[in-house]
Design a protein around this motif. Structure first.
Motif, PDB file in Angstrom:
ATOM      1  N   LYS A 300       0.827  -1.211   0.000  1.00 58.13           N
ATOM      2  CA  LYS A 300       0.000   0.000   0.000  1.00 58.13           C
ATOM      3  C   LYS A 300       0.856   1.253   0.000  1.00 58.13           C
ATOM      4  N   VAL A 301       1.878   1.276   0.874  1.00 57.39           N
ATOM      5  CA  VAL A 301       2.619   2.508   1.145  1.00 57.39           C
ATOM      6  C   VAL A 301       4.117   2.230   1.197  1.00 57.39           C
ATOM      7  N   LEU A 302       4.896   3.091   0.545  1.00 57.18           N
ATOM      8  CA  LEU A 302       6.349   3.114   0.720  1.00 57.18           C
ATOM      9  C   LEU A 302       6.714   4.434   1.388  1.00 57.18           C
ATOM     10  N   ASN A 303       7.651   4.392   2.297  1.00 57.87           N
ATOM     11  CA  ASN A 303       8.014   5.567   3.077  1.00 57.87           C
ATOM     12  C   ASN A 303       9.283   6.221   2.528  1.00 57.87           C
ATOM     13  N   ARG A 304       9.332   7.537   2.581  1.00 59.73           N
ATOM     14  CA  ARG A 304      10.522   8.302   2.227  1.00 59.73           C
ATOM     15  C   ARG A 304      10.797   9.340   3.306  1.00 59.73           C
ATOM     16  N   TRP A 305      12.078   9.653   3.498  1.00 60.38           N
ATOM     17  CA  TRP A 305      12.509  10.630   4.489  1.00 60.38           C
ATOM     18  C   TRP A 305      12.956  11.883   3.735  1.00 60.38           C
ATOM     19  N   VAL A 306      12.462  13.046   4.132  1.00 59.44           N
ATOM     20  CA  VAL A 306      12.768  14.291   3.419  1.00 59.44           C
ATOM     21  C   VAL A 306      14.128  14.822   3.892  1.00 59.44           C
ATOM     22  N   VAL A 307      15.051  15.001   2.941  1.00 61.91           N
ATOM     23  CA  VAL A 307      16.401  15.462   3.287  1.00 61.91           C
ATOM     24  C   VAL A 307      16.694  16.857   2.741  1.00 61.91           C
ATOM     25  N   ALA A 308      15.810  17.399   1.914  1.00 60.18           N
ATOM     26  CA  ALA A 308      15.964  18.757   1.397  1.00 60.18           C
ATOM     27  C   ALA A 308      14.571  19.303   1.112  1.00 60.18           C
ATOM     28  N   LEU A 327       1.222   3.739  -3.111  1.00 59.68           N
ATOM     29  CA  LEU A 327       1.226   3.017  -4.388  1.00 59.68           C
ATOM     30  C   LEU A 327      -0.171   2.513  -4.750  1.00 59.68           C
ATOM     31  N   ALA A 328      -0.889   2.008  -3.765  1.00 54.43           N
ATOM     32  CA  ALA A 328      -2.214   1.438  -4.031  1.00 54.43           C
ATOM     33  C   ALA A 328      -3.164   2.487  -4.577  1.00 54.43           C
ATOM     34  N   SER A 329      -3.025   3.731  -4.138  1.00 55.93           N
ATOM     35  CA  SER A 329      -3.859   4.809  -4.661  1.00 55.93           C
ATOM     36  C   SER A 329      -3.399   5.224  -6.056  1.00 55.93           C
TER      37      SER A 329
END
Length: 411
Positions: A300-308, A327-329
């Motif tokens: 359903k979901v992949l996570n990302r960390w904001v670095v900029a 992703l599912a959406s």
């Protein structure tokens, strides 16, 4: 940060059973949404999710920042907890790293995932599926077919004895408790269980690595040990990196493939017209699996960390925040797919992104596709009277789209 009034909790019973109405509301009303409930931005439109895979402001190195934050909140002299140790181990995986580390690891792993090597597994996988299907007389299709198949395939690929497949399954389950937050255990207990499993798995793989160094074989582990022929220094994976790669292959290959098979079979049972279409035309299986992955894929979901600092649809997103790529959406976005809530096994084109995109696309996607194609095709062919015996139960997981059980009967 202001958001329109939508209950964006992805873990309610309603959203767990069927998240797609919620995703539709988010896409239409607030496609780049700050969710206080999940403490993350939710990206729900295909174009935004697709672009996010190439956005260097969104880091895939998302485990180490969590570990650092935990340490900052704790006492400087405190002993690492089970959760700390689990994060330390998972943080070394290729799937949660960025270039240049990711580039090197993926290059060194690529030889083991060559198309010819995966294709050569076809006959073995078919034989395994036939064995499982032949003994299936109804009940939970997940525990009897979709769940044991990937563990057996991975054990075979790594050159581990077939008798160890139950241990592989147990270790995968322990990792899923932490990585996907599945199961009903308390958080501390989940981490303790995962840590025990990781330690057992680490020792097991180190013994297997030592064996393959003494006695190379025609398996993926031996291939992973090979030096990079394009590197002047003959770069190769260290033992620690090999253990991490084996753990990643076990976990990612097991969980996603189990979900792909189970979700695909459920979608067909709920759409008897499409099931009949596949039975009448077995050659449709390749595009059918792509459509099943789009319609109700394993993640359903992949996570990302904001670095900029970055901006998406006018929303300013700052370093230190998290972004959930839904992703599912994205795979049900009407701006990308005509009639997205309709299952069409012959859909073309079908640029679904169930396995990610770009440099972080799943390295084992070819294997997962092949296992799913073979399993779904053989189930459809050899169990013509298959029917739902009970309403399916879904696991309450933010990241994965996974069934607790899929009870069916064979008429």
């Amino acid at each position: 940060m202001t958001s329109v009034a939508i209950d964006d909790d992805l873990l309610t019973a309603e959203a767990t059973a069927d998240p797609y109405p919620l995703f539709a509301r988010l896409r239409e009303q607030d496609p780049v949404r700050w969710s206080a409930r999940h403490r993350a931005w939710l990206l729900t439109r295909y174009d935004d999710v697709s672009a996010a895979f190439q956005n260097k402001a969104l880091s895939n190195d998302r485990v180490r920042p969590l570990l650092a934050a935990r340490r900052e909140r704790g006492e400087p002299t405190r002993e690492p907890t089970a959760a700390d140790r689990v994060l330390e181990l998972i943080g070394e995986w290729m799937v949660v790293s960025d270039p240049p580390a990711h580039t090197r690891l993926r290059r060194l792993a690529a030889g083991a995932f060559k198309g010819q090597r995966i294709s050569a597994m076809g006959e073995q996988i078919t034989a395994l599926v036939d064995e499982l299907v032949e003994s299936f007389a109804g009940g939970d299709l997940i525990s009897e077919i979709a769940y044991p198949l990937p563990a057996t395939v991975i054990a075979t690929m790594l050159g581990a004895p077939a008798a160890d497949r139950d241990r592989f399954r147990e270790w995968s389950d322990e990792l899923a408790l932490v990585a996907f937050g599945t199961g009903g255990d308390a958080r501390a207990e989940r981490h303790e269980r995962a840590l025990r499993g990781l330690r057992e798995m680490d020792a097991y793989f180190r013994e297997l690595i030592a064996l393959r160094r003494r006695e190379p074989a025609e398996d993926m582990l031996t291939a992973l040990m090979a030096a990079d022929g394009d590197s002047a220094a003959g770069d190769r994976l260290s033992d620690d990196e090999l253990v991490s790669m084996c753990a990643l292959l076990l976990f990612a290959g097991h969980e996603t493939t189990t979900n792909s098979i189970a979700n695909g079979v459920l979608a067909l049972l709920r759409h008897p017209g499409q099931l009949a279409r596949l039975r009448a035309d077995p050659e449709l299986i390749a595009p059918a699996v792509e459509e099943l992955l789009r319609f109700d894929g394993p993640i359903k979901v992949l996570n990302r960390w904001v670095v900029a600092e970055t901006e998406i649809r006018g929303r300013r997103i700052s370093p230190g925040e998290r972004v959930h790529l839904v992703l599912a959406s994205a795979n049900r976005d009407p701006e990308k797919f005509a009639d997205p809530d309709t299952l069409d096994l012959a859909r073309r084109p079908n640029p679904q992104i169930a396995f990610g995109k770009g440099i972080h696309a799943c390295i084992g996607a070819q294997l997962a596709r092949m296992e799913t194609r073979i399993a779904v095709a053989r189930i459809v062919e050899r169990l013509p009277g298959l029917a739902l015996a009970a309403e399916p139960r879904w696991k309450p997981s933010l990241a994965s789209r996974s069934l607790e059980e899929l009870r069916v009967e064979v008429r």
